[in-house]
Design a protein around this motif. Structure first.
Motif, PDB file in Angstrom:
ATOM      1  N   ARG A  58      -9.147   8.322  14.637  1.00 20.09           N
ATOM      2  CA  ARG A  58      -8.495   9.319  13.791  1.00 20.09           C
ATOM      3  C   ARG A  58      -8.678   8.974  12.315  1.00 20.09           C
ATOM      4  O   ARG A  58      -8.991   9.834  11.489  1.00 20.09           O
ATOM      5  CB  ARG A  58      -7.001   9.400  14.119  1.00 20.09           C
ATOM      6  N   THR A  59      -8.483   7.694  11.987  1.00 16.43           N
ATOM      7  CA  THR A  59      -8.685   7.248  10.611  1.00 16.43           C
ATOM      8  C   THR A  59     -10.133   7.429  10.190  1.00 16.43           C
ATOM      9  O   THR A  59     -10.424   7.929   9.093  1.00 16.43           O
ATOM     10  CB  THR A  59      -8.279   5.769  10.479  1.00 16.43           C
ATOM     11  N   ALA A  60     -11.054   7.024  11.050  1.00 12.97           N
ATOM     12  CA  ALA A  60     -12.476   7.104  10.720  1.00 12.97           C
ATOM     13  C   ALA A  60     -12.911   8.541  10.489  1.00 12.97           C
ATOM     14  O   ALA A  60     -13.653   8.837   9.535  1.00 12.97           O
ATOM     15  CB  ALA A  60     -13.307   6.474  11.842  1.00 12.97           C
ATOM     16  N   ARG A  61     -12.462   9.446  11.312  1.00 15.27           N
ATOM     17  CA  ARG A  61     -12.871  10.848  11.190  1.00 15.27           C
ATOM     18  C   ARG A  61     -12.280  11.489   9.940  1.00 15.27           C
ATOM     19  O   ARG A  61     -12.902  12.338   9.308  1.00 15.27           O
ATOM     20  CB  ARG A  61     -12.456  11.612  12.457  1.00 15.27           C
ATOM     21  N   GLU A  62     -11.066  11.082   9.569  1.00 15.47           N
ATOM     22  CA  GLU A  62     -10.459  11.639   8.361  1.00 15.47           C
ATOM     23  C   GLU A  62     -11.107  11.085   7.093  1.00 15.47           C
ATOM     24  O   GLU A  62     -11.301  11.821   6.112  1.00 15.47           O
ATOM     25  CB  GLU A  62      -8.959  11.347   8.320  1.00 15.47           C
ATOM     26  N   CYS A  63     -11.458   9.809   7.117  1.00 14.34           N
ATOM     27  CA  CYS A  63     -11.834   9.122   5.883  1.00 14.34           C
ATOM     28  C   CYS A  63     -13.327   8.865   5.747  1.00 14.34           C
ATOM     29  O   CYS A  63     -13.761   8.308   4.723  1.00 14.34           O
ATOM     30  CB  CYS A  63     -11.081   7.798   5.781  1.00 14.34           C
ATOM     31  N   GLY A  64     -14.114   9.251   6.731  1.00 13.39           N
ATOM     32  CA  GLY A  64     -15.555   9.114   6.597  1.00 13.39           C
ATOM     33  C   GLY A  64     -16.096   7.738   6.938  1.00 13.39           C
ATOM     34  O   GLY A  64     -17.076   7.285   6.341  1.00 13.39           O
ATOM     35  N   LEU A 123       0.835  -1.200   0.000  1.00 11.52           N
ATOM     36  CA  LEU A 123       0.000   0.000   0.000  1.00 11.52           C
ATOM     37  C   LEU A 123       0.871   1.251   0.000  1.00 11.52           C
ATOM     38  O   LEU A 123       1.955   1.272   0.593  1.00 11.52           O
ATOM     39  CB  LEU A 123      -0.896   0.030   1.238  1.00 11.52           C
ATOM     40  N   GLY A 124       0.378   2.306  -0.625  1.00 14.64           N
ATOM     41  CA  GLY A 124       1.076   3.577  -0.579  1.00 14.64           C
ATOM     42  C   GLY A 124       1.070   4.161   0.824  1.00 14.64           C
ATOM     43  O   GLY A 124       0.203   3.846   1.650  1.00 14.64           O
ATOM     44  N   ARG A 125       2.035   5.011   1.102  1.00 11.03           N
ATOM     45  CA  ARG A 125       2.150   5.594   2.445  1.00 11.03           C
ATOM     46  C   ARG A 125       0.909   6.394   2.823  1.00 11.03           C
ATOM     47  O   ARG A 125       0.572   6.499   4.002  1.00 11.03           O
ATOM     48  CB  ARG A 125       3.388   6.499   2.508  1.00 11.03           C
ATOM     49  N   ARG A 126       0.230   6.932   1.830  1.00 14.69           N
ATOM     50  CA  ARG A 126      -0.979   7.725   2.083  1.00 14.69           C
ATOM     51  C   ARG A 126      -2.034   6.932   2.864  1.00 14.69           C
ATOM     52  O   ARG A 126      -2.769   7.491   3.690  1.00 14.69           O
ATOM     53  CB  ARG A 126      -1.562   8.189   0.741  1.00 14.69           C
ATOM     54  N   VAL A 127      -2.103   5.623   2.614  1.00 16.24           N
ATOM     55  CA  VAL A 127      -3.188   4.814   3.165  1.00 16.24           C
ATOM     56  C   VAL A 127      -2.723   3.711   4.104  1.00 16.24           C
ATOM     57  O   VAL A 127      -3.544   3.139   4.835  1.00 16.24           O
ATOM     58  CB  VAL A 127      -4.017   4.181   2.021  1.00 16.24           C
ATOM     59  N   ARG A 128      -1.438   3.387   4.100  1.00 17.19           N
ATOM     60  CA  ARG A 128      -0.968   2.174   4.782  1.00 17.19           C
ATOM     61  C   ARG A 128      -1.307   2.159   6.274  1.00 17.19           C
ATOM     62  O   ARG A 128      -1.851   1.178   6.795  1.00 17.19           O
ATOM     63  CB  ARG A 128       0.544   2.029   4.592  1.00 17.19           C
ATOM     64  N   THR A 129      -0.983   3.229   6.972  1.00 18.77           N
ATOM     65  CA  THR A 129      -1.239   3.261   8.411  1.00 18.77           C
ATOM     66  C   THR A 129      -2.730   3.192   8.707  1.00 18.77           C
ATOM     67  O   THR A 129      -3.165   2.512   9.650  1.00 18.77           O
ATOM     68  CB  THR A 129      -0.629   4.527   9.036  1.00 18.77           C
ATOM     69  N   HIS A 130      -3.538   3.871   7.898  1.00 19.20           N
ATOM     70  CA  HIS A 130      -4.987   3.839   8.110  1.00 19.20           C
ATOM     71  C   HIS A 130      -5.537   2.417   8.028  1.00 19.20           C
ATOM     72  O   HIS A 130      -6.375   2.014   8.842  1.00 19.20           O
ATOM     73  CB  HIS A 130      -5.683   4.702   7.058  1.00 19.20           C
ATOM     74  N   VAL A 131      -5.084   1.654   7.048  1.00 19.42           N
ATOM     75  CA  VAL A 131      -5.574   0.282   6.895  1.00 19.42           C
ATOM     76  C   VAL A 131      -5.108  -0.584   8.068  1.00 19.42           C
ATOM     77  O   VAL A 131      -5.863  -1.418   8.589  1.00 19.42           O
ATOM     78  CB  VAL A 131      -5.120  -0.303   5.549  1.00 19.42           C
ATOM     79  N   ARG A 132      -3.887  -0.374   8.509  1.00 20.50           N
ATOM     80  CA  ARG A 132      -3.402  -1.139   9.655  1.00 20.50           C
ATOM     81  C   ARG A 132      -4.252  -0.889  10.894  1.00 20.50           C
ATOM     82  O   ARG A 132      -4.555  -1.841  11.634  1.00 20.50           O
ATOM     83  CB  ARG A 132      -1.940  -0.769   9.937  1.00 20.50           C
ATOM     84  N   VAL A 133      -4.641   0.341  11.141  1.00 15.38           N
ATOM     85  CA  VAL A 133      -5.392   0.606  12.372  1.00 15.38           C
ATOM     86  C   VAL A 133      -6.808   0.031  12.282  1.00 15.38           C
ATOM     87  O   VAL A 133      -7.371  -0.388  13.300  1.00 15.38           O
ATOM     88  CB  VAL A 133      -5.415   2.108  12.725  1.00 15.38           C
ATOM     89  N   VAL A 160     -10.957   4.596   3.141  1.00 17.76           N
ATOM     90  CA  VAL A 160      -9.569   5.047   3.250  1.00 17.76           C
ATOM     91  C   VAL A 160      -8.962   5.238   1.867  1.00 17.76           C
ATOM     92  O   VAL A 160      -8.318   6.261   1.584  1.00 17.76           O
ATOM     93  CB  VAL A 160      -8.746   4.032   4.066  1.00 17.76           C
ATOM     94  N   PHE A 161      -9.169   4.270   0.985  1.00 20.00           N
ATOM     95  CA  PHE A 161      -8.555   4.333  -0.339  1.00 20.00           C
ATOM     96  C   PHE A 161      -8.943   5.606  -1.087  1.00 20.00           C
ATOM     97  O   PHE A 161      -8.112   6.208  -1.771  1.00 20.00           O
ATOM     98  CB  PHE A 161      -8.960   3.119  -1.173  1.00 20.00           C
ATOM     99  N   VAL A 162     -10.205   6.003  -0.984  1.00 23.59           N
ATOM    100  CA  VAL A 162     -10.661   7.143  -1.782  1.00 23.59           C
ATOM    101  C   VAL A 162     -10.568   8.474  -1.038  1.00 23.59           C
ATOM    102  O   VAL A 162     -10.583   9.536  -1.678  1.00 23.59           O
ATOM    103  CB  VAL A 162     -12.103   6.931  -2.287  1.00 23.59           C
ATOM    104  N   ASN A 163     -10.439   8.456   0.301  1.00 20.32           N
ATOM    105  CA  ASN A 163     -10.542   9.710   1.038  1.00 20.32           C
ATOM    106  C   ASN A 163      -9.311  10.105   1.845  1.00 20.32           C
ATOM    107  O   ASN A 163      -9.217  11.259   2.285  1.00 20.32           O
ATOM    108  CB  ASN A 163     -11.744   9.658   1.997  1.00 20.32           C
ATOM    109  N   ALA A 164      -8.373   9.196   2.076  1.00 18.94           N
ATOM    110  CA  ALA A 164      -7.199   9.547   2.877  1.00 18.94           C
ATOM    111  C   ALA A 164      -6.447  10.706   2.219  1.00 18.94           C
ATOM    112  O   ALA A 164      -6.142  10.663   1.026  1.00 18.94           O
ATOM    113  CB  ALA A 164      -6.273   8.346   3.020  1.00 18.94           C
TER     114      ALA A 164
END
Length: 287
Positions: free
Chosen positions: A102-108, A36-46, A153-157
């Motif tokens: 944090r991920t949920a609030r950023e990515c909807g 995964l790209g750095r833009r999304v990797r941490t979000h998916v892990r959490v 995450v993929f479309v909104n991070a």
């Protein structure tokens, strides 16, 4: 560079805590996640860290620690309540919940996806054998919504203005999640029956039930594959690798005995990763 302090340090520590959870539980997921790209990797892990903790609560560790069914139910209820509160407030004393919020609030990612997930986790405490309707509902809450969370995450991070993923891509995310879950049902059928007393597929040991499950898996994997080219470029290879790994498991399940727990060997995983890196099978050209 100025050292992180205060909330910034807490946020980073929460992300690292979530990554530690995933590292301890899943090598295949870790392999795919590295693509995964750095833009999304941490979000998916959490996302997967929170999912793993909830799953572990109902799958044995809580009972091994001495919690009875009512106490286990309170533990999963408390985790859901803490997660929903963190979605509203943006903070939790639970580091993994904090990272997820944090991920949920950023990515909807909203309560409409969180609540069905926890409902399925509670089902594990009460339902021992599923019929078709309860299986469909369980798979939606335990797996399809997780696919939808990742899609958010993929479309909104990293975006300022969140967008709603296309209907076709949402369908692909759901069906990929469903295939993953049903493959795990078949792989773990013997352990689920003997250790947990559960039968997710309804008389899952019978050849007829296995054949029906494998047919559904094939259809879901095919449908999901058609949507992978529609994903953002920094997500596509990781999803393609996950698809390839589970397709390999499905192929092995099709020829294995009913109680055999199949796996993909480490060299085979590496080969699949190389193929995805060198040639994107979902665009038909070199990467």
């Amino acid at each position: 560079m100025t050292a992180a302090t205060g909330l910034s340090l807490y946020d980073r520590t929460a992300d690292r805590a979530a990554s530690t959870v995933i590292a301890g539980y899943s090598t295949s997921f870790g392999l795919a996640c590295r693509l995964l790209g750095r833009r999304v990797r941490t979000h998916v892990r959490v996302i997967y860290a929170l999912v793993r903790i909830a799953d572990e609560i109902v799958d044995g560790p809580a009972a091994e620690a001495g919690l009875d069914r009512d106490a286990t139910r309170r533990a999963i209820d408390d985790l859901e309540a803490e997660t929903l509160r963190a979605l509203d407030e943006g903070f939790s004393a639970n580091l993994v919940v904090h990272a997820f919020a944090r991920t949920a609030r950023e990515c909807g990612i909203g309560a409409d996806l969180v609540r069905p997930f926890f409902a399925s986790m509670r089902t594990d405490l009460d339902t021992r054998e599923h019929d078709e309707a309860s299986r469909i509902g369980y798979i939606y809450g335990s797996a399809e919504v997780v696919g939808l969370m990742c899609l958010q995450v993929f479309v909104n991070a990293g975006r300022r203005d969140r967008v709603l993923p296309d209907r076709l891509v949402r369908e692909g995310a759901r069906r990929l999640g469903a295939a993953f879950q049903e493959i795990n049902f078949l792989r773990d059928a013997a352990d689920d029956r003997s250790r947990l007393g559960r039968d997710y597929l309804g008389t899952s040991a019978t050849p007829r039930a296995r054949a029906a499950s494998l047919a559904r898996i094939e259809q879901d994997l095919d449908a999901a594959a058609r949507c992978i080219p529609l994903l953002p470029p920094d997500c596509r290879r990781a999803v393609a690798l996950a698809h390839a790994l589970f397709s390999a498991l499905a192929a092995r399940l099709a020829t294995a005995g009913g109680d055999e727990r199949v796996r993909v060997s480490t060299p085979h995983k590496a080969l699949l990763a190389v193929r995805v890196l060198l040639l994107d099978p979902f665009t038909g050209g070199a990467s």
